[in-house]
Motif scaffolding. Structure first.
Motif, PDB file in Angstrom:
ATOM      1  N   SER A 157       0.546  -1.555  -0.091  1.00 52.23           N
ATOM      2  CA  SER A 157       0.067   0.014  -0.411  1.00 52.23           C
ATOM      3  C   SER A 157       0.750   1.403   0.113  1.00 52.23           C
ATOM      4  O   SER A 157       0.391   2.460  -0.326  1.00 52.23           O
ATOM      5  N   ASP A 158       1.802   0.807   0.262  1.00 52.11           N
ATOM      6  CA  ASP A 158       3.181   2.438   0.802  1.00 52.11           C
ATOM      7  C   ASP A 158       3.605   3.006  -0.983  1.00 52.11           C
ATOM      8  O   ASP A 158       4.272   3.786  -1.014  1.00 52.11           O
ATOM      9  N   ILE A 159       3.679   1.540  -1.465  1.00 52.79           N
ATOM     10  CA  ILE A 159       4.076   2.024  -3.095  1.00 52.79           C
ATOM     11  C   ILE A 159       2.594   2.602  -3.738  1.00 52.79           C
ATOM     12  O   ILE A 159       1.924   2.329  -4.093  1.00 52.79           O
ATOM     13  N   PRO A 160       3.390   3.809  -4.142  1.00 57.52           N
ATOM     14  CA  PRO A 160       2.238   5.095  -4.723  1.00 57.52           C
ATOM     15  C   PRO A 160       1.668   4.887  -5.937  1.00 57.52           C
ATOM     16  O   PRO A 160       2.596   3.900  -6.662  1.00 57.52           O
ATOM     17  N   SER A 161       0.202   4.985  -6.236  1.00 57.98           N
ATOM     18  CA  SER A 161      -0.689   4.037  -7.459  1.00 57.98           C
ATOM     19  C   SER A 161       0.091   4.747  -8.189  1.00 57.98           C
ATOM     20  O   SER A 161       0.582   5.727  -8.470  1.00 57.98           O
ATOM     21  N   TYR A 162       0.332   4.334  -9.583  1.00 57.59           N
ATOM     22  CA  TYR A 162       0.195   4.194 -10.903  1.00 57.59           C
ATOM     23  C   TYR A 162       1.888   4.601 -11.134  1.00 57.59           C
ATOM     24  O   TYR A 162       1.595   5.234 -12.533  1.00 57.59           O
ATOM     25  N   SER A 163       2.811   4.226 -10.385  1.00 61.29           N
ATOM     26  CA  SER A 163       4.205   5.410 -10.012  1.00 61.29           C
ATOM     27  C   SER A 163       4.789   3.590 -11.021  1.00 61.29           C
ATOM     28  O   SER A 163       5.580   4.022 -10.803  1.00 61.29           O
ATOM     29  N   ARG A 197       6.498   1.754  -9.563  1.00 58.88           N
ATOM     30  CA  ARG A 197       7.809   1.803  -8.808  1.00 58.88           C
ATOM     31  C   ARG A 197       7.531   0.234  -7.578  1.00 58.88           C
ATOM     32  O   ARG A 197       6.055  -0.791  -7.795  1.00 58.88           O
ATOM     33  N   SER A 198       8.370   0.228  -7.284  1.00 59.00           N
ATOM     34  CA  SER A 198       8.904  -1.231  -6.225  1.00 59.00           C
ATOM     35  C   SER A 198       8.201  -1.316  -5.246  1.00 59.00           C
ATOM     36  O   SER A 198       9.384   0.343  -4.225  1.00 59.00           O
ATOM     37  N   ALA A 199       8.924  -1.499  -3.625  1.00 59.46           N
ATOM     38  CA  ALA A 199       8.322  -1.462  -2.418  1.00 59.46           C
ATOM     39  C   ALA A 199       9.964  -1.862  -1.747  1.00 59.46           C
ATOM     40  O   ALA A 199       9.791  -0.709  -0.851  1.00 59.46           O
ATOM     41  N   TYR A 200      10.396  -2.041  -2.345  1.00 62.57           N
ATOM     42  CA  TYR A 200      12.528  -1.454  -2.010  1.00 62.57           C
ATOM     43  C   TYR A 200      12.590  -0.364  -2.300  1.00 62.57           C
ATOM     44  O   TYR A 200      13.405   0.728  -1.917  1.00 62.57           O
ATOM     45  N   GLU A 201      11.772   0.500  -3.260  1.00 65.39           N
ATOM     46  CA  GLU A 201      12.203   2.583  -2.677  1.00 65.39           C
ATOM     47  C   GLU A 201      11.132   3.132  -1.837  1.00 65.39           C
ATOM     48  O   GLU A 201      10.742   4.431  -1.925  1.00 65.39           O
ATOM     49  N   ASN A 202       9.812   2.141  -1.250  1.00 65.23           N
ATOM     50  CA  ASN A 202       9.112   3.351  -0.605  1.00 65.23           C
ATOM     51  C   ASN A 202      10.858   3.738   1.072  1.00 65.23           C
ATOM     52  O   ASN A 202      11.276   2.858   1.237  1.00 65.23           O
ATOM     53  N   ASP A 203      10.260   4.613   0.875  1.00 67.63           N
ATOM     54  CA  ASP A 203      11.380   5.588   1.628  1.00 67.63           C
ATOM     55  C   ASP A 203      10.923   5.879   2.336  1.00 67.63           C
ATOM     56  O   ASP A 203      11.649   7.351   3.345  1.00 67.63           O
ATOM     57  N   ASN A 204       9.816   6.072   3.441  1.00 64.10           N
ATOM     58  CA  ASN A 204       9.001   7.219   4.381  1.00 64.10           C
ATOM     59  C   ASN A 204       9.412   5.893   5.462  1.00 64.10           C
ATOM     60  O   ASN A 204       8.817   5.082   5.545  1.00 64.10           O
ATOM     61  N   CYS A 205       9.578   6.483   6.725  1.00 62.54           N
ATOM     62  CA  CYS A 205      10.548   5.267   7.656  1.00 62.54           C
ATOM     63  C   CYS A 205       8.535   5.660   8.808  1.00 62.54           C
ATOM     64  O   CYS A 205       8.333   6.492   8.886  1.00 62.54           O
ATOM     65  N   ARG A 206       7.922   5.001   8.953  1.00 61.10           N
ATOM     66  CA  ARG A 206       7.087   3.867   9.452  1.00 61.10           C
ATOM     67  C   ARG A 206       6.696   4.441  11.135  1.00 61.10           C
ATOM     68  O   ARG A 206       5.653   4.649  11.761  1.00 61.10           O
ATOM     69  N   LEU A 209      17.819   4.504  -0.435  1.00 58.40           N
ATOM     70  CA  LEU A 209      17.640   2.774  -1.105  1.00 58.40           C
ATOM     71  C   LEU A 209      18.492   1.546  -0.657  1.00 58.40           C
ATOM     72  O   LEU A 209      19.667   1.959  -0.095  1.00 58.40           O
ATOM     73  N   GLY A 210      18.405   0.326   0.140  1.00 54.93           N
ATOM     74  CA  GLY A 210      19.327  -0.475   0.517  1.00 54.93           C
ATOM     75  C   GLY A 210      19.480  -1.032   1.835  1.00 54.93           C
ATOM     76  O   GLY A 210      19.863  -1.395   2.306  1.00 54.93           O
ATOM     77  N   GLU A 211      18.783   0.147   2.445  1.00 54.10           N
ATOM     78  CA  GLU A 211      18.764   0.290   3.497  1.00 54.10           C
ATOM     79  C   GLU A 211      17.437  -0.437   5.163  1.00 54.10           C
ATOM     80  O   GLU A 211      16.253   0.078   4.017  1.00 54.10           O
ATOM     81  N   ILE A 212      17.486  -1.416   5.641  1.00 54.46           N
ATOM     82  CA  ILE A 212      16.840  -1.706   6.325  1.00 54.46           C
ATOM     83  C   ILE A 212      15.877  -1.328   7.313  1.00 54.46           C
ATOM     84  O   ILE A 212      15.116  -1.097   8.456  1.00 54.46           O
ATOM     85  N   LEU A 213      17.114  -0.694   7.819  1.00 54.92           N
ATOM     86  CA  LEU A 213      16.827   0.106   8.474  1.00 54.92           C
ATOM     87  C   LEU A 213      16.662   1.609   9.222  1.00 54.92           C
ATOM     88  O   LEU A 213      18.100   2.243   8.056  1.00 54.92           O
ATOM     89  N   CYS A 214      16.220   2.442   9.722  1.00 57.82           N
ATOM     90  CA  CYS A 214      16.042   3.612   9.173  1.00 57.82           C
ATOM     91  C   CYS A 214      17.318   4.473  10.582  1.00 57.82           C
ATOM     92  O   CYS A 214      17.802   4.585  10.860  1.00 57.82           O
ATOM     93  N   MET A 269      12.806  -0.819   8.577  1.00 58.24           N
ATOM     94  CA  MET A 269      11.279   0.096   7.526  1.00 58.24           C
ATOM     95  C   MET A 269      10.275  -0.910   7.470  1.00 58.24           C
ATOM     96  O   MET A 269      11.028  -2.104   6.411  1.00 58.24           O
ATOM     97  N   ARG A 270       9.480  -1.231   7.995  1.00 64.14           N
ATOM     98  CA  ARG A 270       8.571  -1.814   7.503  1.00 64.14           C
ATOM     99  C   ARG A 270       7.849  -2.414   6.546  1.00 64.14           C
ATOM    100  O   ARG A 270       7.225  -3.452   6.133  1.00 64.14           O
ATOM    101  N   ASN A 271       7.711  -1.010   5.593  1.00 62.37           N
ATOM    102  CA  ASN A 271       7.661  -1.103   4.484  1.00 62.37           C
ATOM    103  C   ASN A 271       8.237  -1.174   3.055  1.00 62.37           C
ATOM    104  O   ASN A 271       7.754  -1.692   2.087  1.00 62.37           O
ATOM    105  N   ARG A 272       9.229  -2.205   3.787  1.00 58.24           N
ATOM    106  CA  ARG A 272      10.042  -2.525   2.728  1.00 58.24           C
ATOM    107  C   ARG A 272      10.316  -4.641   3.208  1.00 58.24           C
ATOM    108  O   ARG A 272      10.417  -4.465   3.906  1.00 58.24           O
TER     109      ARG A 272
END
Length: 445
Positions: free
Chosen positions: A280-286, A288-297, A306-311, A318-321
């Motif tokens: 759901s965090d992947i912008p619609s019509y984009s 894009r991939s969930a790996y690119e979700n870049d906002n810390c929840r 990109l490529g980081e799993i810890l904020c 980063m639960r949205n990756r």
């Protein structure tokens, strides 16, 4: 721009067919590809499939055909004898659509020829050659074989010499003229990029064959669409155009209630909180991939590299990756750039595969809704007519098998177009330029 003939084909009622030409199918699956040839005018007399579940579903949809459940390699004589017992006429069309795991880009053993698994898959790569003994027995007027495009460059051992599949067919079937090419079904108005190799062999007794060669004509349906259309061609049909025109109910993978529509095949898997967040965090019509979700929840920090799993600010996951947590060892899921990714709305769908329900596979997420495609949407993109009977699989709750059968098939609309060309050729003594008018190859259903 939606291709109305394709939509009409998918939504058509089951026709009352008059089929004069005869056909035999090898590696039939459940007959989804065969159905296109049948709608074009071919009567399937024999169909062969090794898996009992697949052949049972196919037999429900081809009740007048004889289904042989078993390995083609051990049933050559039975195929010939049953065909000859059922009809006294020469076979018009032999179709072969063997499995292709040994060459598929989704096969992790591809290229590792020395592993036991790879050697077993190499045997499957040779299955296309099973047309040879059947053709020798039944002497078909035309042979059509379909496989992944790598089949045209594959070399196998033949009489201790590394030889291409096409050259083996030419050597072993000298009475046939063999043609081959790679087709993309998107070029024929289907909203899906699916490139496959087609091999067509024509018996040299066909009077129209020399006209084909002399006039430099082809045996394939004419291309009507293009990624970069010129000379009156139409653009590719995008997945957004197709999904919008088909008017599917909105689904959402957050819960079983929101993930199911009214049509029995229009439902999707539902996700736990983290998996749903990744989608759901992947912008619609984009696209894009969930790996690119870049906002810390957890703390709202933006953008997390990109490529980081810890904020880097709060240190939380980063639960949205896409991630895995093995006893506190947290890392990103290893995957391709095309995994956990939305389909590009302004392009045709990427190839519908057998694992269409897996969000971690290539380009499987809906362009704007938070889910993968339903079985119904996948079958429609594969242009399987809605009248196809899935009752047996539905009663057994065998929905993964339906997804697999849909993903394995060559789109029914394309085999219909190909069948229309072949039926016309078989009825002719010579080929005329009028036979190749674009209107002929793009027949509205």
């Amino acid at each position: 721009m939606i291709n109305q003939p394709v939509r009409n084909f998918v939504l058509r009622s089951k026709p009352d067919l008059r089929r004069d030409a005869t056909a035999v199918s090898l590696f039939s699956g459940a007959g989804l590809s065969d159905l296109g040839f049948a709608l074009a005018g071919f009567n399937f007399v024999i169909q062969v499939e090794s898996d009992p579940k697949r052949s049972a579903i196919g037999a429900d949809n081809f009740p007048e055909s004889t289904w042989i459940t078993g390995d083609v390699r051990t049933h050559h004589d039975e195929i010939a004898s049953r065909y000859q017992a059922a009809t006294q006429r020469r076979l018009d069309l032999l179709v072969a659509t063997p499995p292709c795991q040994g060459m598929s880009s989704s096969n992790p053993s591809r290229g590792k020829r020395q592993t036991p698994k790879a050697r077993a898959l190499d045997e499957k790569n040779r299955l296309i050659l099973e047309v040879i003994p059947v053709a020798r027995s039944l002497n078909p007027r035309i042979i059509v074989a379909e496989n992944v495009r790598q089949i045209l460059t594959l070399h196998v051992d033949h009489d201790c010499v590394s030889t291409s599949i096409v050259d083996i067919l030419r050597e072993e079937l000298p009475e046939y003229e063999v043609f081959s090419r790679v087709v993309n079904v998107a070029d024929h108005g289907i909203a899906q990029i699916r490139r496959r190799a087609l091999i067509i062999a024509v018996h040299n007794q066909e009077r129209w064959l020399r006209s084909i060669i002399r006039r430099n004509r082809t045996l394939w349906p004419s291309q009507m669409h293009s990624d970069r259309p010129t000379d009156g061609m139409l653009p590719w049909v995008t997945v957004q155009e197709w999904l919008t025109a088909m008017k599917y109910e909105t689904l959402d993978a957050e819960s079983p209630e929101t993930g199911r529509g009214n049509h029995p095949l229009h439902f999707v898997p539902t996700y736990g909180p983290d998996r749903y967040l990744q989608v759901s965090d992947i912008p619609s019509y984009s696209g894009r991939s969930a790996y690119e979700n870049d906002n810390c929840r957890s703390c709202g920090y933006f953008p997390v590299p990109l490529g980081e799993i810890l904020c880097p600010k709060c240190g939380n996951t980063m639960r949205n990756r896409p991630y895995v947590d093995k006893e506190g060892d947290i890392r990103l899921v290893k995957g391709f750039k095309s995994s956990y990714r939305r389909m590009h709305p302004n392009r045709p769908s990427y190839t519908i595969t057998t694992n269409s329900s897996h969000v971690g596979s290539d380009f499987k997420i809906h362009p704007w809704e938070n889910r993968v495609l339903s079985i119904l949407e996948c079958a429609d993109l594969q242009t399987v007519p809605r009248f196809y009977d899935w009752t047996r699989a539905q009663e057994n709750q065998n929905y993964y098998l339906i997804r697999a059968l849909v993903g394995e098939a060559f789109p029914t609309y394309f085999t219909y177009l190909q069948g229309c060309v072949l039926v016309k050729l078989l009825s002719e003594n010579v080929v005329t330029p009028q036979m190749y008018a674009r209107e002929f190859s793009q027949i509205a259903a």
